[in-house]
Every structure is written in C-alpha cells, then in structure tokens.
Design an enzyme around this catalytic site. Structure first.
Site, short mmCIF file in Angstrom:
data_model
loop_
_atom_site.label_atom_id
_atom_site.label_comp_id
_atom_site.label_asym_id
_atom_site.label_seq_id
_atom_site.Cartn_x
_atom_site.Cartn_y
_atom_site.Cartn_z
N TYR A 228 0.54 -1.41 -0.08
CA TYR A 228 0.37 0.42 -0.01
C TYR A 228 1.42 1.15 0.20
O TYR A 228 0.61 1.78 -0.86
CB TYR A 228 -0.86 -0.27 1.39
CG TYR A 228 -1.66 1.31 0.96
CD1 TYR A 228 -2.65 1.68 0.53
CD2 TYR A 228 -1.97 2.45 2.08
CE1 TYR A 228 -3.93 2.43 0.47
CE2 TYR A 228 -2.47 2.96 2.38
CZ TYR A 228 -3.51 3.53 1.17
OH TYR A 228 -4.47 4.64 1.48
N GLU B 241 -11.94 4.80 4.11
CA GLU B 241 -11.40 5.36 5.52
C GLU B 241 -12.38 6.06 6.27
O GLU B 241 -12.30 6.62 8.32
CB GLU B 241 -10.43 7.43 4.61
CG GLU B 241 -9.26 7.52 3.55
CD GLU B 241 -8.54 6.43 4.17
OE1 GLU B 241 -8.14 6.90 5.94
OE2 GLU B 241 -7.44 6.26 3.37
N TRP C 66 -5.08 0.63 10.04
CA TRP C 66 -5.53 0.34 8.62
C TRP C 66 -5.34 -0.72 8.27
O TRP C 66 -5.91 -1.27 7.21
CB TRP C 66 -5.11 1.69 7.98
CG TRP C 66 -4.91 1.77 6.38
CD1 TRP C 66 -4.09 0.68 5.62
CD2 TRP C 66 -5.72 2.64 5.39
NE1 TRP C 66 -4.32 1.51 4.52
CE2 TRP C 66 -5.73 1.79 4.06
CE3 TRP C 66 -7.45 2.77 6.08
CZ2 TRP C 66 -6.60 2.17 3.72
CZ3 TRP C 66 -8.20 2.80 4.99
CH2 TRP C 66 -7.80 2.95 3.44
#
Length: 186
Positions: free
Chosen positions: A23, A45, A53
C-alpha cells in the site's frame, strides 16, 4: 523512518506486513481521480475510523465485492435488504452507522462531482515532514474539505477522515523526508 535491511527507506508507519508495504509503495499518496475511485477511498477511510488501517486493507477486496465495486449508482440504489446483507457480511466491518453512511454518501455523490470537489482542496505546497511525528492528523485544508463534504450532505467525514483521504489520494504528500516514494509522488 524505517526500512527493510538493505532495502528502501520508507515512512515509519510501514510495518513488515506485506499489505502495508504494498500500500505504501504502490498507492498511498499517489494521485487518484474519478468519482467511483474517490468514493471508494472516502468510504474505506470512513470505515477505518477507530480501527487500524491494516484491518481495512485486509478486508478491502471483501468491501469491493460487498459494495458493488464502489460504483456510486449501484451503492446509491442499495435498500434496507442490502444494509441487512452488509450487516451480516463477516468479510467487512459490520457497523450500521458506517454502512448507512456509505449508502447515503453514494446518493449524495450522484449529484456532486466528488472527484472535482475533493481535488479543489489539494495542498501540493504542504511542508515536508521530517518524521512521522511531524505528520498532522488534520489541517486547515482537511477541516475545509470536511466542512464542504458535510455541506453537501456527506456523513462520517470529519477533518481527520478528510485528511486521511487527502493523504491517500495524493492531495498532500506526507511521505517523510528520505522516504523513497516521496519523489515518485511529487
């Protein structure tokens, strides 16, 4: 900052988890445009709020399947049976408020050029953070973006979520000084 031994130097938040490395190296901070693509990032998000995350990254493909590839018209057409289906889906984060916000946000996005609206808040001149500690959780720009999104009716879009979106899709470049990706996304 951190980095793999004999490997590139990366931002300090990148752990050895392969999902984080991929990522960081291939996505975070790189320009993302298009209403559906920005909607996906905004939705993820919002789902991340209060979670790590890595949880979202590991469930991202499940989210894509559950939310019709984040097609705004498809998600906007979701009804109560879809909300119930999503609440029963162990492959995603099953939070009623976040699921209902995603559907409501898709309906708002039908009438708003989401990508254009978000990109009006780009901040290419933000300072280069020396360390992760120098990266803010929110900025005046993210407060303005959150306020604009809420003015249009978007939900689950506070200044911290808005800033995470800005970082993720390249509105700001918060790769720390010395990170090999920083120059690639400038």
């Amino acid at each position: 900052m951190s980095g793999r031994q004999n490997g590139p130097v990366r931002c300090g938040w990148v752990t050895s988890a392969p999902e984080y490395i991929a990522y960081h190296d291939d996505e975070w901070g790189r320009r993302v445009e298009g209403d559906d693509r920005v909607f996906e990032r905004l939705t993820l998000e919002a789902f991340q709020s209060g979670l790590s995350w890595i949880t979202i990254l590991r469930k991202r493909e499940n989210f894509r399947a559950a939310f019709a590839g984040f097609s705004i018209p498809a998600v906007a057409a979701f009804g109560q049976s879809d909300v119930d289906r999503l609440l029963a889906d162990p492959g995603i984060v099953r939070n009623r408020a976040k699921i209902e916000a995603a559907v409501a946000n898709a309906r708002v996005a039908l009438d708003v050029g989401l990508s254009d609206l978000v990109w009006r808040h780009a901040d290419p001149g933000s300072p280069v953070p020396a360390t992760d500690a120098d990266v803010p959780a929110q900025t005046p720009g993210s407060k303005a973006l959150a306020k604009e999104l809420r003015r249009h009716g978007f939900r689950f879009v506070g200044p911290t979520t808005a800033y995470a979106l800005m970082q993720a899709i390249g509105l700001v470049n918060d790769h720390v000084a010395g990170c090999w990706v920083r120059d690639a996304v400038s």
